[in-house]
Design an enzyme around this catalytic site. Structure first.
Site, PDB file in Angstrom:
ATOM      1  N   GLY A 182     -11.975   8.354   6.130  1.00 41.57           N
ATOM      2  CA  GLY A 182     -13.113   8.280   7.305  1.00 41.57           C
ATOM      3  C   GLY A 182     -12.755   7.392   8.377  1.00 41.57           C
TER       4      GLY A 182
ATOM      5  CG  HIS B   9      -1.355   0.164  -0.765  1.00 43.06           C
ATOM      6  ND1 HIS B   9      -1.400   1.387  -1.604  1.00 43.06           N
ATOM      7  CD2 HIS B   9      -2.657  -0.172  -0.340  1.00 43.06           C
ATOM      8  CE1 HIS B   9      -2.852   1.785  -1.583  1.00 43.06           C
ATOM      9  NE2 HIS B   9      -3.407   0.846  -0.880  1.00 43.06           N
TER      10      HIS B   9
ATOM     11  NE  ARG C 271      -0.123  -0.889   3.435  1.00 42.48           N
ATOM     12  CZ  ARG C 271      -0.918   0.203   3.496  1.00 42.48           C
ATOM     13  NH1 ARG C 271      -0.877   0.794   4.573  1.00 42.48           N
ATOM     14  NH2 ARG C 271      -1.934   0.532   2.855  1.00 42.48           N
TER      15      ARG C 271
ATOM     16  CG  HIS D 177      -6.013  -2.149   0.835  1.00 44.69           C
ATOM     17  ND1 HIS D 177      -5.531  -0.734   0.902  1.00 44.69           N
ATOM     18  CD2 HIS D 177      -5.417  -2.481   2.031  1.00 44.69           C
ATOM     19  CE1 HIS D 177      -4.989  -0.458   2.300  1.00 44.69           C
ATOM     20  NE2 HIS D 177      -5.098  -1.451   2.807  1.00 44.69           N
TER      21      HIS D 177
ATOM     22  CB  THR E  57     -11.762   2.285   4.860  1.00 44.74           C
ATOM     23  OG1 THR E  57     -10.318   2.215   4.538  1.00 44.74           O
ATOM     24  CG2 THR E  57     -12.375   1.809   5.946  1.00 44.74           C
TER      25      THR E  57
ATOM     26  CG  ASP F 202      -4.071   5.330  -2.044  1.00 42.62           C
ATOM     27  OD1 ASP F 202      -5.240   4.900  -2.671  1.00 42.62           O
ATOM     28  OD2 ASP F 202      -3.814   5.064  -1.024  1.00 42.62           O
TER      29      ASP F 202
ATOM     30  NE  ARG G  85      -7.108   0.329   6.918  1.00 41.20           N
ATOM     31  CZ  ARG G  85      -6.446   1.333   6.170  1.00 41.20           C
ATOM     32  NH1 ARG G  85      -6.755   2.578   5.958  1.00 41.20           N
ATOM     33  NH2 ARG G  85      -5.284   0.982   5.449  1.00 41.20           N
TER      34      ARG G  85
END
Length: 390
Positions: A69, A224, A227, A195, A99, A285, A163
């Site tokens: 999204g 994550h 990342r 997250h 999110t 994920d 976010r």
């Protein structure tokens, strides 16, 4: 009942050739099991000689209602189908919101978990999302954990990500304490899945919580962790201090170019850094969006995470990075099951769920998926010598 004979068994530790008897649970594990007609047990069986038998995979982070999204309504990702899990070797999974906790809901999350379970996938879920205050199903984290059997923890709470809600350590501590209280009342672990974004010190808030409260490090489970290189380095310190960390296997070329450490390589590097192997996990994920943002936090690319990346990363870890097979296997079976408190998943032992995979020993290719004692999927190349019950 189903009898598997002559398999090379990994529990995930290697125990050599064994026969395994199962129905919906694993009943017996022995050097040799023989059932005669006089036993009165109607048993299908097949000869697994030349194949490896391992626990079904435990995926601790799947967006099985869909996610995404970040680029508007058309970028919402689709829900997961049970067949995708079977083909990926995943027999147990934990779902959550990310999110989007507006067009996605805990009602849908719970309904999807129950639907997957009816089809034979062991599915649990987390309350909460990226946001603070924590969205819940019943009005509080504690009530969700106590009243909803499928809800086993909280997450994924976003830290160090644009976010997220940018919480302070006191807010994180309050959420973690609520999860711990509710979980204790319900006989669960109440793991808080974190997250991690690409901030320089994504776990600094967690260290503040640990320094200022009595909450245990084991309550916090960052994902994550591969990342960026900075995130990876911070998570290594967290793991060396006794915490569990999770590497995400789904990726894209854009994310790799932006500095992500591929999960298989991250696993190898963590082992080389002398992290306790039991503290290392990988998750897919699955069905999340995989957005890539530039330095101005503008979206430049997005794709859908694939649950099949979980086993693919095990293969790469073993075959390209020389990770011992038992360590790589534990990172997607026994380790995530222990972190999440899934006591019957992730191991081959009497009383465990009858969730098993058969592998080709040379290529580590998945040959068959068994869940709840039922063969759910077979590789078209599988040559299982099957015998029907008399």
């Amino acid at each position: 009942m189903l009898l598997i004979k002559n398999a090379d068994v990994y529990t995930p530790e290697s125990i050599g050739r064994r026969d395994v008897l199962l129905d919906s649970t694993l009943l017996a594990l022995s050097d040799s099991i023989h059932l005669t007609p006089e036993s009165g047990l109607a048993t299908d069986w097949f000869d697994a000689e030349g194949l490896m038998l391992i626990p079904g995979l435990v995926d601790a982070l799947v967006h099985y209602t869909g996610g995404g999204g970040e680029a508007g309504f058309a970028s919402r990702t689709p829900p997961l189908k049970a067949e995708q899990a079977w083909q990926a070797g995943v027999t147990s999974m934990v779902g959550c919101l990310g999110t989007d906790a507006i067009t996605r809901s805990h009602v849908d999350l719970l309904a999807t978990a129950r639907g997957l379970s009816e089809q034979g996938v062991n599915a649990w879920c987390l309350t909460g999302s990226y946001a603070v205050p924590t969205p819940t199903l019943t009005g509080s984290v504690e009530r969700d954990l106590v009243l909803i059997p499928e809800i086993i923890g909280v997450g994924e709470l976003a830290l160090g990500d644009h976010r997220g809600s940018q919480p302070g350590w006191q807010e994180v501590a309050t959420i973690a304490a609520a999860s711990r209280r509710g979980a204790m009342l319900a006989g669960k672990l109440g793991t808080l899945l974190l997250h991690l974004g690409d901030a320089d010190q994504p776990l600094a808030i967690v260290e503040q919580v640990l320094a200022n409260t009595e909450l245990p490090r084991s309550l916090f489970y960052p994902t994550h962790c591969n990342r960026t290189q900075d995130t990876f380095d911070a998570c290594l310190k967290f793991a060396l201090a006794g915490g569990a960390i999770d590497f995400t296997t789904s990726t894209t070329p854009a994310l790799i170019e932006a500095g992500e450490v591929p999960a298989a390589r991250a696993l190898a590097l963590a082992l080389d850094a002398n992290v306790d192997p039991s503290k290392l996990t990988m998750s897919s994920d699955g069905q999340a969006s995989l957005p890539c943002f530039n330095v101005a936090q503008e979206l430049v690319d997005t794709q859908v995470a694939c649950i099949s990346s979980l086993w693919q990363s095990v293969q790469v870890a073993v075959m390209e990075h020389s990770v011992p097979f038992e360590h790589a296997l534990a990172s997607v079976t026994a380790n995530p099951a222990r972190v999440m408190g899934l006591n019957k998943s992730g191991r081959i032992q009497p009383g465990a769920s009858a969730d098993l995979l058969l592998l080709d020993p040379e290529s580590l290719t998945l040959m068959a998926t068994i869940s709840g004692g039922v063969i759910r999927w077979q590789n078209k190349e599988a040559q299982l010598r099957h015998r029907e019950a008399a």
